[in-house]
Write a protein that holds these residues in place. Structure first.
Motif, mmCIF file in Angstrom:
data_model
loop_
_atom_site.group_PDB
_atom_site.id
_atom_site.type_symbol
_atom_site.label_atom_id
_atom_site.label_comp_id
_atom_site.label_asym_id
_atom_site.label_seq_id
_atom_site.Cartn_x
_atom_site.Cartn_y
_atom_site.Cartn_z
ATOM 1 N N ASP A 25 0.865 -1.309 0.085
ATOM 2 C CA ASP A 25 0.120 -0.144 0.123
ATOM 3 C C ASP A 25 0.872 1.131 0.060
ATOM 4 O O ASP A 25 1.948 1.223 0.695
ATOM 5 C CB ASP A 25 -0.660 -0.139 1.135
ATOM 6 C CG ASP A 25 -1.945 1.025 1.472
ATOM 7 O OD1 ASP A 25 -2.877 1.001 0.730
ATOM 8 O OD2 ASP A 25 -1.467 2.147 1.650
ATOM 9 N N ALA A 26 0.372 2.346 -0.877
ATOM 10 C CA ALA A 26 1.192 3.493 -0.980
ATOM 11 C C ALA A 26 1.601 4.111 0.658
ATOM 12 O O ALA A 26 2.928 4.764 0.736
ATOM 13 C CB ALA A 26 0.524 4.440 -1.803
ATOM 14 N N ARG A 27 0.600 4.012 1.567
ATOM 15 C CA ARG A 27 1.197 4.826 2.731
ATOM 16 C C ARG A 27 2.096 3.786 3.444
ATOM 17 O O ARG A 27 2.953 4.211 4.150
ATOM 18 C CB ARG A 27 -0.222 4.532 3.637
ATOM 19 C CG ARG A 27 -1.268 5.693 3.113
ATOM 20 C CD ARG A 27 -2.701 5.119 3.482
ATOM 21 N NE ARG A 27 -3.101 4.057 2.986
ATOM 22 C CZ ARG A 27 -4.324 3.663 3.007
ATOM 23 N NH1 ARG A 27 -5.272 4.573 3.738
ATOM 24 N NH2 ARG A 27 -4.787 2.613 2.415
ATOM 25 N N ILE A 28 2.076 2.532 3.433
ATOM 26 C CA ILE A 28 3.147 1.805 3.748
ATOM 27 C C ILE A 28 4.462 1.921 3.345
ATOM 28 O O ILE A 28 5.436 1.965 3.886
ATOM 29 C CB ILE A 28 2.602 0.202 3.855
ATOM 30 C CG1 ILE A 28 1.283 -0.030 4.593
ATOM 31 C CG2 ILE A 28 3.712 -0.789 4.466
ATOM 32 C CD1 ILE A 28 1.248 0.417 5.990
ATOM 33 N N GLU A 29 4.415 1.794 1.877
ATOM 34 C CA GLU A 29 5.677 2.102 1.178
ATOM 35 C C GLU A 29 6.402 3.398 1.627
ATOM 36 O O GLU A 29 7.496 3.532 1.972
ATOM 37 C CB GLU A 29 5.532 2.267 -0.306
ATOM 38 C CG GLU A 29 5.029 1.216 -0.815
ATOM 39 C CD GLU A 29 6.170 0.061 -1.274
ATOM 40 O OE1 GLU A 29 7.573 0.566 -0.897
ATOM 41 O OE2 GLU A 29 5.969 -0.961 -1.372
ATOM 42 N N ALA A 143 3.187 10.086 -5.428
ATOM 43 C CA ALA A 143 2.509 8.703 -5.882
ATOM 44 C C ALA A 143 1.458 8.373 -4.798
ATOM 45 O O ALA A 143 0.338 8.072 -5.355
ATOM 46 C CB ALA A 143 3.517 7.549 -5.886
ATOM 47 N N MET A 144 1.705 8.485 -3.486
ATOM 48 C CA MET A 144 0.490 8.111 -2.758
ATOM 49 C C MET A 144 -0.778 9.208 -2.885
ATOM 50 O O MET A 144 -1.675 8.724 -2.967
ATOM 51 C CB MET A 144 1.039 8.226 -1.281
ATOM 52 C CG MET A 144 -0.203 7.822 -0.059
ATOM 53 S SD MET A 144 0.693 8.640 1.490
ATOM 54 C CE MET A 144 0.323 10.058 1.335
ATOM 55 N N ASN A 145 -0.444 10.534 -2.890
ATOM 56 C CA ASN A 145 -1.620 11.343 -3.267
ATOM 57 C C ASN A 145 -2.105 10.935 -4.521
ATOM 58 O O ASN A 145 -3.536 11.004 -4.410
ATOM 59 C CB ASN A 145 -0.781 12.800 -3.160
ATOM 60 C CG ASN A 145 -0.751 13.290 -1.851
ATOM 61 O OD1 ASN A 145 -1.252 12.733 -0.786
ATOM 62 N ND2 ASN A 145 0.151 14.420 -1.821
ATOM 63 N N LYS A 146 -1.452 10.630 -5.546
ATOM 64 C CA LYS A 146 -2.213 10.359 -6.942
ATOM 65 C C LYS A 146 -2.773 9.180 -6.575
ATOM 66 O O LYS A 146 -4.087 9.216 -6.871
ATOM 67 C CB LYS A 146 -1.369 10.138 -7.947
ATOM 68 C CG LYS A 146 -0.636 11.118 -8.414
ATOM 69 C CD LYS A 146 0.286 10.832 -9.443
ATOM 70 C CE LYS A 146 1.180 12.007 -10.124
ATOM 71 N NZ LYS A 146 1.953 11.674 -11.141
ATOM 72 N N GLU A 147 -2.544 8.036 -5.910
ATOM 73 C CA GLU A 147 -3.371 6.955 -5.533
ATOM 74 C C GLU A 147 -4.600 7.059 -5.047
ATOM 75 O O GLU A 147 -5.667 6.838 -5.163
ATOM 76 C CB GLU A 147 -2.295 5.823 -4.929
ATOM 77 C CG GLU A 147 -3.161 4.271 -4.876
ATOM 78 C CD GLU A 147 -2.414 3.443 -4.249
ATOM 79 O OE1 GLU A 147 -2.709 2.887 -3.118
ATOM 80 O OE2 GLU A 147 -1.014 3.298 -4.723
ATOM 81 N N MET A 148 -4.479 7.867 -3.773
ATOM 82 C CA MET A 148 -5.695 7.979 -2.843
ATOM 83 C C MET A 148 -6.643 8.712 -3.436
ATOM 84 O O MET A 148 -7.604 8.931 -3.311
ATOM 85 C CB MET A 148 -5.256 8.803 -1.572
ATOM 86 C CG MET A 148 -4.439 7.675 -0.835
ATOM 87 S SD MET A 148 -3.508 8.409 0.796
ATOM 88 C CE MET A 148 -5.188 8.433 1.695
ATOM 89 N N SER A 149 -6.053 10.128 -4.496
ATOM 90 C CA SER A 149 -7.023 10.996 -5.217
ATOM 91 C C SER A 149 -7.825 10.119 -6.062
ATOM 92 O O SER A 149 -9.050 10.413 -6.281
ATOM 93 C CB SER A 149 -6.152 11.957 -5.937
ATOM 94 O OG SER A 149 -5.786 12.999 -4.824
ATOM 95 N N GLN A 150 -7.245 9.209 -6.778
ATOM 96 C CA GLN A 150 -7.996 8.545 -7.916
ATOM 97 C C GLN A 150 -8.786 7.567 -7.056
ATOM 98 O O GLN A 150 -9.782 7.248 -7.855
ATOM 99 C CB GLN A 150 -6.868 7.832 -8.673
ATOM 100 C CG GLN A 150 -6.140 8.444 -9.617
ATOM 101 C CD GLN A 150 -4.747 7.789 -10.101
ATOM 102 O OE1 GLN A 150 -4.361 6.716 -9.871
ATOM 103 N NE2 GLN A 150 -4.146 8.467 -11.246
ATOM 104 N N GLN A 151 -8.446 6.874 -6.077
ATOM 105 C CA GLN A 151 -9.583 6.067 -5.543
ATOM 106 C C GLN A 151 -10.507 6.794 -4.652
ATOM 107 O O GLN A 151 -11.577 6.284 -3.942
ATOM 108 C CB GLN A 151 -8.665 5.215 -4.349
ATOM 109 C CG GLN A 151 -7.748 4.246 -5.081
ATOM 110 C CD GLN A 151 -7.072 3.709 -3.815
ATOM 111 O OE1 GLN A 151 -7.225 3.887 -2.708
ATOM 112 N NE2 GLN A 151 -6.032 2.677 -4.393
#
Length: 182
Positions: A25-29, A143-151
């Motif tokens: 998960d992006a947050r864990i990464e 990358a995490m922000n992009k992923e969370m925004s897309q979701q």
């Protein structure tokens, strides 16, 4: 309490609120990179024989990691206590940003810069490793922000804690670079 829970044996781990997520998960990464950055700052302390500013940055990184681990979790109802805690965390990072910006300005005002070759000594090399790890963490934050925004998990505004984290990470890498020229 045992450090070995066996809960991660199948590639899952827990966020701040106990929500189970994949270890990629992006947050864990991002938190893994921040943990590694903290370890490199420990190396900086050991090689320079100076606790500060490295210990303060390590404490700030713990705040950042807690904020990251709490974002986008399954708990949608935020208690007043958690809101107050996040407000204090944001205020702490804002103060750290101001402090770093002041130092950066003092060290760079009117100077010209070129690329540097790390490795004057072990302390310099350690500091450059920490600086580059801060840049890596910043890229993972994007990358995490992009992923969370897309979701559609989180909507961001300029005062959001994740935006503050981005500002902090951007200043931190500049700050660490300035420490190499002192």
């Amino acid at each position: 309490m045992s450090i070995t829970t066996k809960g991660g044996d199948k590639g899952m781990t827990s966020l701040y609120d106990g929500t189970r997520v994949s270890k990629d998960d992006a947050r864990i990464e991002l938190n893994g990179e921040l943990d590694e950055l903290s370890a490199y700052l420990g190396l900086c302390k050991a090689t320079t024989h100076q606790s500060e500013p490295y210990s303060s940055i390590q404490r700030e990184l713990m705040i950042v990691m807690a904020m990251v681990a709490g974002k986008g979790s399954s708990t949608r109802i935020v208690s007043e206590k958690i809101q107050e805690q996040e407000h204090q965390q944001v205020a702490s990072l804002d103060a750290a940003i101001v402090k770093m910006e002041t130092f950066i300005h003092e060290q760079t005002d009117g100077k010209r810069f070129d690329f540097v070759l790390p490795g004057r000594d072990i302390a310099d090399a350690s500091l450059h490793i920490a600086r580059t790890k801060a840049r890596t963490a910043e890229r993972l934050w994007v990358a995490m922000n992009k992923e969370m925004s897309q979701q559609n998990e989180v909507e961001f505004d300029d005062n959001d804690s994740l935006v503050i984290i981005g500002r902090y990470l951007n200043r931190l890498s500049d700050y660490l670079w300035c420490l190499t020229i002192v």
